[in-house]
Scaffold this motif. Sequence first.
Motif, short mmCIF file in Angstrom:
data_model
loop_
_atom_site.label_atom_id
_atom_site.label_comp_id
_atom_site.label_asym_id
_atom_site.label_seq_id
_atom_site.Cartn_x
_atom_site.Cartn_y
_atom_site.Cartn_z
N VAL A 428 -34.54 -29.50 -11.99
CA VAL A 428 -33.46 -28.99 -12.82
C VAL A 428 -32.18 -28.84 -12.02
CG1 VAL A 428 -35.04 -27.78 -14.37
CG2 VAL A 428 -34.11 -26.57 -12.39
N SER A 429 -32.28 -28.85 -10.69
CA SER A 429 -31.11 -28.72 -9.83
C SER A 429 -30.51 -30.08 -9.46
CB SER A 429 -31.47 -27.97 -8.55
OG SER A 429 -32.03 -26.71 -8.85
N LYS A 430 -31.19 -31.16 -9.85
CA LYS A 430 -30.71 -32.53 -9.61
C LYS A 430 -30.48 -32.80 -8.13
CE LYS A 430 -30.68 -32.40 -14.03
NZ LYS A 430 -31.87 -32.86 -14.76
N GLN A 431 -31.38 -32.27 -7.31
CA GLN A 431 -31.30 -32.48 -5.87
C GLN A 431 -31.96 -33.81 -5.49
OE1 GLN A 431 -29.97 -30.73 -3.39
NE2 GLN A 431 -29.42 -28.78 -4.36
N PRO A 432 -31.40 -34.55 -4.52
CA PRO A 432 -31.98 -35.83 -4.09
C PRO A 432 -33.15 -35.62 -3.13
CG PRO A 432 -30.00 -35.38 -2.84
CD PRO A 432 -30.14 -34.24 -3.82
N HIS A 433 -34.32 -35.29 -3.66
CA HIS A 433 -35.46 -34.91 -2.83
C HIS A 433 -35.84 -36.00 -1.83
CE1 HIS A 433 -37.07 -31.66 -5.82
NE2 HIS A 433 -35.75 -31.66 -5.73
N GLN A 434 -35.90 -37.25 -2.28
CA GLN A 434 -36.34 -38.33 -1.40
C GLN A 434 -35.37 -38.52 -0.23
OE1 GLN A 434 -38.34 -41.77 -3.57
NE2 GLN A 434 -37.21 -40.85 -5.25
N ASP A 435 -34.08 -38.39 -0.49
CA ASP A 435 -33.09 -38.51 0.57
C ASP A 435 -33.20 -37.35 1.54
OD1 ASP A 435 -30.71 -39.83 1.71
OD2 ASP A 435 -29.68 -37.99 1.10
N ILE A 436 -33.47 -36.16 1.03
CA ILE A 436 -33.64 -34.98 1.89
C ILE A 436 -34.83 -35.17 2.83
CG2 ILE A 436 -34.24 -32.52 1.89
CD1 ILE A 436 -32.68 -32.30 -0.77
N ILE A 437 -35.95 -35.64 2.28
CA ILE A 437 -37.15 -35.87 3.10
C ILE A 437 -36.91 -36.97 4.12
CG2 ILE A 437 -39.55 -36.66 3.03
CD1 ILE A 437 -39.22 -33.79 2.11
#
Length: 449
Positions: A428-437
């Motif tokens: 719901v926060s639209k965070q780029p999880h894959q890029d963060i990892i």
Amino acid sequence: MSKDIKIKKGLDIKLVGEAEKTVEQAIISNFCTIRPEDFHSVIPKLVAKEGATLKAGDVIFYDKSNEDIKFVSPVSGTVVEVQRGPKRRIDAIKIQADKEQSFKDFGAFNMDSDTAAVKAHLLTSGCWPFIKQRPYDVIANPEKSPKAIFISGYASAPLAADLDFVLSGKEAELQATVSVLSKLTEGQVHIGIGSNNSPLAGMNDAVIHKVFGPHPAGNVGTHINKIDPVNKGETVWTINAQDLVVIGELLLTGKFNPERVVALAGSSVKKPRYFKTRIGSEVATMVYDNGVEKDGNDRIISGNVLSGKQLKPDGSLGFYDNVITVIPEGNDYELFGWNKPIFNKVSTSRAFTFSWLNPKKKYDLNTNTNGEHRAFVVTGSYEQVFPLDIYPMQILKACMYQDLDEMEALGMYEVAPEDFALTEFICVSKQPHQDIIRKGLDLMLKEIG
């Protein structure tokens, strides 16, 4: 020997545009492009300059940090362009393919050879880049020995290629590769399958695991977590199922023949189906003959919709990909989209959305994120779709504030960006999880190695 893996946490995203199980020969691409960005953490040292004439299997470049890891040409032809970026970084090597293909002969491999001979043959022939490692999700270090090797023969991602279909009839090549891989580890070769009809179900020299459950049940990271998790100081290797066929053909015939059976899928495709093509081929030869307009408002993706890479109209098939997905671009604005009942979208939340009422319905989704980037909101929703024995929110935050000790303790050694594709989808926060990892893994590789 078999051990079932049952996954309850996850989410199956059913989309319109699944590829029909028919195979056609794609129009032969005039150009083949190899992009070093497909090989994360590799710094290329160019061997084949512009104007060089190559056979399929000739070296194009090698890794500066390990000169034994070579990257070879998928086709025979002439290097017509070396595309460079900032600081003369090599972005792509473009090869004009010959109409009649010729192959470098590496010779049929003696299957009774020892481990050293196996490694040397795979390195010399350019097949080593198919083998990746955890931790860090990079090309495997040939100087290390893994505690286990993992292969997923079950693709559970949305619109993914049916591996049972594309591997059919390739049992000899598959068995040759599995037998050779078993010599590279003191542990086991673990193969996950989705059905007993899989061509991988009868493999010798491996442990077969039947996989059940929603996506990401087919992800190799899920199998590693459930079978043999990676701790500090340990290494496991992974390899894609279709890459086994390329290695197997090299072992049996001496030819490096990186042919792919690629699924062309997505709601923007008029007739989704499978094509025979090669690694690095132009996707335009398949996409624009299937109802996709060149100037249309569509997104072309090399890979699946969750973890694939966006391509330009003149783009090429990624080195590790076996699906091209085309879906509508979601750059339109929906007035009051947050404040009315929604029947045509998928969501794990039951607020305003009703996808949970019809779990078998297929949806025509676009790339719209339906919201803007904002700070992390603690909802507990990530844990509903994340089957790994890891705290997803905590590990994402540890990557963002670069706490190496916390990243280690939370399990960064066994994850890859694709393991967080679903949490990114429902975020719901639209965070780029894959890029963060990915950035977190890069930091660990740089600081810890």
